[in-house]
Design a protein around this motif. Structure first.
Motif, PDB file in Angstrom:
ATOM      1  N   ASP A  52       3.266   4.974 -10.690  1.00 47.67           N
ATOM      2  CA  ASP A  52       2.446   4.858  -9.486  1.00 47.67           C
ATOM      3  C   ASP A  52       1.724   3.511  -9.531  1.00 47.67           C
ATOM      4  O   ASP A  52       0.677   3.372 -10.159  1.00 47.67           O
ATOM      5  N   HIS A  87      -3.728  10.033  -7.943  1.00 47.79           N
ATOM      6  CA  HIS A  87      -2.487   9.625  -7.276  1.00 47.79           C
ATOM      7  C   HIS A  87      -2.541   9.839  -5.768  1.00 47.79           C
ATOM      8  O   HIS A  87      -1.507   9.785  -5.108  1.00 47.79           O
ATOM      9  N   GLY A  88      -3.726  10.120  -5.227  1.00 47.79           N
ATOM     10  CA  GLY A  88      -3.851  10.322  -3.789  1.00 47.79           C
ATOM     11  C   GLY A  88      -4.352  11.721  -3.478  1.00 47.79           C
ATOM     12  O   GLY A  88      -4.598  12.521  -4.389  1.00 47.79           O
ATOM     13  N   ASP A 117       1.554   5.711   3.019  1.00 47.34           N
ATOM     14  CA  ASP A 117       0.343   5.552   2.213  1.00 47.34           C
ATOM     15  C   ASP A 117       0.669   5.798   0.752  1.00 47.34           C
ATOM     16  O   ASP A 117       1.751   6.297   0.430  1.00 47.34           O
ATOM     17  N   TRP A 138      -9.048  -2.150  -2.479  1.00 45.64           N
ATOM     18  CA  TRP A 138      -7.974  -2.522  -3.402  1.00 45.64           C
ATOM     19  C   TRP A 138      -6.668  -2.880  -2.702  1.00 45.64           C
ATOM     20  O   TRP A 138      -5.604  -2.813  -3.314  1.00 45.64           O
TER      21      TRP A 138
HETATM   22  C1  LIG Z   1      -2.950   4.811  -8.313  1.00 48.93           C
HETATM   23  C2  LIG Z   1      -3.129   5.321  -6.931  1.00 48.93           C
HETATM   24  N1  LIG Z   1      -2.186   6.118  -6.389  1.00 48.93           N
HETATM   25  C3  LIG Z   1      -2.286   6.592  -5.134  1.00 48.93           C
HETATM   26  C4  LIG Z   1      -3.374   6.291  -4.359  1.00 48.93           C
HETATM   27  C5  LIG Z   1      -3.456   6.855  -2.969  1.00 48.93           C
HETATM   28  O1  LIG Z   1      -3.215   5.871  -2.029  1.00 48.93           O
HETATM   29  P1  LIG Z   1      -3.581   6.128  -0.480  1.00 48.93           P
HETATM   30  O2  LIG Z   1      -5.075   6.154  -0.429  1.00 48.93           O
HETATM   31  O3  LIG Z   1      -2.980   4.952   0.215  1.00 48.93           O
HETATM   32  O4  LIG Z   1      -2.979   7.434  -0.107  1.00 48.93           O
HETATM   33  C6  LIG Z   1      -4.369   5.467  -4.864  1.00 48.93           C
HETATM   34  C7  LIG Z   1      -5.532   5.126  -4.039  1.00 48.93           C
HETATM   35  O5  LIG Z   1      -6.533   4.637  -4.485  1.00 48.93           O
HETATM   36  C8  LIG Z   1      -4.259   4.986  -6.187  1.00 48.93           C
HETATM   37  O6  LIG Z   1      -5.206   4.217  -6.735  1.00 48.93           O
END
Ligand SMILES: Cc1ncc(COP(=O)(O)O)c(C=O)c1O
Length: 455
Positions: free
Chosen positions: A259, A154-155, A117, A59
């Motif tokens: 987010d 959210h991670g 991230d 994604w």
């Molecule tokens: C809506 C949302 N927030 C946060 C994240 C976390 O992102 P990361 O994997 O870069 O930490 C994701 C990952 O898929 C996500 O879809």
């Protein structure tokens, strides 16, 4: 065609199986797929096999891999400096990126906190919201709870897991998590009993208002994935829900964290999902596509109101004591600036219209298949939910790995996908061509037929 020596390929696969611990992967069953290079929207493995990147390398890819403009921007930055800390120091590229993001973001988001991230972008917003209520005038230190939706993702850091609600990922860690008020997500395919899909937004907003009315004095912030809950299975919220959430959180003095890690950067057809409902959140979290899918970089944008609460003398200790070594790193910032320039030069969003329409056409056809319960689309992302029984919406038990069976089939046809349980995700780079999109959809369709033949 270049292709790696078979002995070396076998050695790499053996090391990969035993030395590399892959995220979200059962290593006892892992079969290596080792991508060596890419061209546009195609990934090429060490055996020279080619795969269309059907989920944008989880994604995040936007303009295709090895885009000459982004490659060149990173090379140019390398000739200056690869990394400068943001802890009390700055660099021109990251400053320029902050300015560009503030220009593009919904009104009122004038300050950019960089990290690396998606999880850290959300983590920073959660902590900022908490600290804000302690430092504003007058302080409201009782506000320390968060509201989040069922099946939210959210991670994977503990703060972002605390507001997450995907049972299978998060239940294990519950004893480590802080308290969150969880509201059911408005899911039009599976509305609550007695609630008509057309009435779902109103119903969900009433539930939210009841919670805010009772607990607002204890709630610091609400966190939401605007328009689409991605990891939940591409659940597309009913129109008006996001706007209603903004109105209610504002009315009850609760900060709103949007987010947009998955839905930002053009994915929904506008640069940011919030713009579809003219919403300005108090925090906007970006990552993934921010660098076009090139390098780790994240941003948490916020308002003057929040920023002001952190200002004071050093001795007052109002500082935000949070930071990551590579926060806002210049190479990532160079990739992000180039990514934003390519949006303009290639008119990426204007050219997305026919691709979204073609995706919708494919989904209409796929929706006819016997075990497809629901198809969902928002802009240029789609989820196809497989069910055992369309009438009762009975899900397949997840251990049957139906989603994976579809993706395995697609992989054999040269299309790389990753499912979310029983939901097949189609989320290619925005740069994909219509012909490539047709190939992805064809492989998905044949994969579903093959993986559900036995009922
Ligand atoms: C809506 C949302 N927030 C946060 C994240 C976390 O992102 P990361 O994997 O870069 O930490 C994701 C990952 O898929 C996500 O879809």
């Amino acid at each position: 065609m270049h292709c790696m020596d078979e002995t070396l390929a076998r050695q790499l696969a053996a090391w990969d199986r035993t030395l590399v611990w892959h995220p979200f992967t059962q290593m006892a069953e892992y079969e290596p797929l080792i991508i060596e290079r890419a061209e546009g929207c195609t990934l090429i493995d060490i055996h020279g096999r080619r795969y269309l990147d059907g989920v944008s390398s989880l994604w995040c890819n936007v303009h295709g891999h090895r885009h000459p403009r982004i490659d060149e921007a990173i090379r140019r930055q390398l000739q200056q400096v690869a990394h400068v800390t943001l802890l009390g120091v700055s660099n021109p590229t990251t400053i320029r990126l902050a300015r560009r993001l503030v220009e593009l973001a919904p009104p009122g988001l004038n300050h950019v906190f960089f990290s690396d991230d998606g999880a850290t972008a959300v983590e920073a917003a959660l902590k900022m919201a908490f600290q804000y209520w302690r430092q504003r005038t007058p302080p409201q230190p009782g506000k320390k709870l968060y509201v989040a939706l069922g099946d939210a993702y959210h991670g994977d850091t503990l703060g972002s897991v605390s507001v997450g609600g995907v049972e299978r990922f998060h239940a294990m860690f519950r004893p480590l998590l802080f308290e969150t008020i969880r509201l059911p997500a408005p899911n039009p395919y599976r509305p609550p009993p007695g609630v008509d899909a057309a009435d779902l937004a109103r119903h969900s907003l009433q539930q939210l208002e009841a919670v805010l009315a009772e607990h607002h004095h204890r709630i610091a912030a609400m966190v939401i994935e605007p328009l689409v809950q991605a990891a939940a299975g591409m659940i597309v919220h009913p129109p008006g829900y996001l706007r209603g959430v903004r109105e209610l959180t504002r009315r009850w003095g609760v900060l709103l964290i949007a987010d947009e890690v998955a839905v930002g950067m053009g994915r929904t057809g506008k640069m940011f999902a919030c713009q579809h409902e003219e919403v300005s959140p108090d925090f906007l979290c970006l990552a993934k596509g921010l660098t076009g899918g090139y390098l780790p970089l994240a941003a948490t944008l916020t308002t003057d109101e929040v920023w002001q609460a952190f200002l004071g003398t050093y001795a007052e200790s109002k500082t935000f004591f949070h930071g990551h070594t590579y926060a806002g790193n210049p190479l990532g910032a160079a990739a992000a600036l180039a990514t934003l320039e390519v949006f303009e030069e290639e008119r990426t969003l204007q050219r997305l219209g026919p691709k979204m329409a073609r995706l919708a056409e494919h989904l209409r056809r796929i929706a006819q298949l016997e075990h497809v319960g629901d198809v969902r689309q928002c802009g240029f992302l789609a989820g196809i939910e497989l069910v055992r029984d369309r009438t009762t919406k009975e899900p397949y038990p997840w251990a049957e790995r139906r989603g994976w069976r579809v993706c395995d089939h697609a992989r054999a046809e040269g299309v790389l996908l990753r499912p979310l349980g029983n939901v097949i995700v189609i989320m290619p780079p925005l740069a994909i061509t219509l012909e490539e999109l047709d190939r992805i959809a064809g492989a998905v369709e044949r994969g579903i037929v093959a993986a559900t033949r036995d009922g």
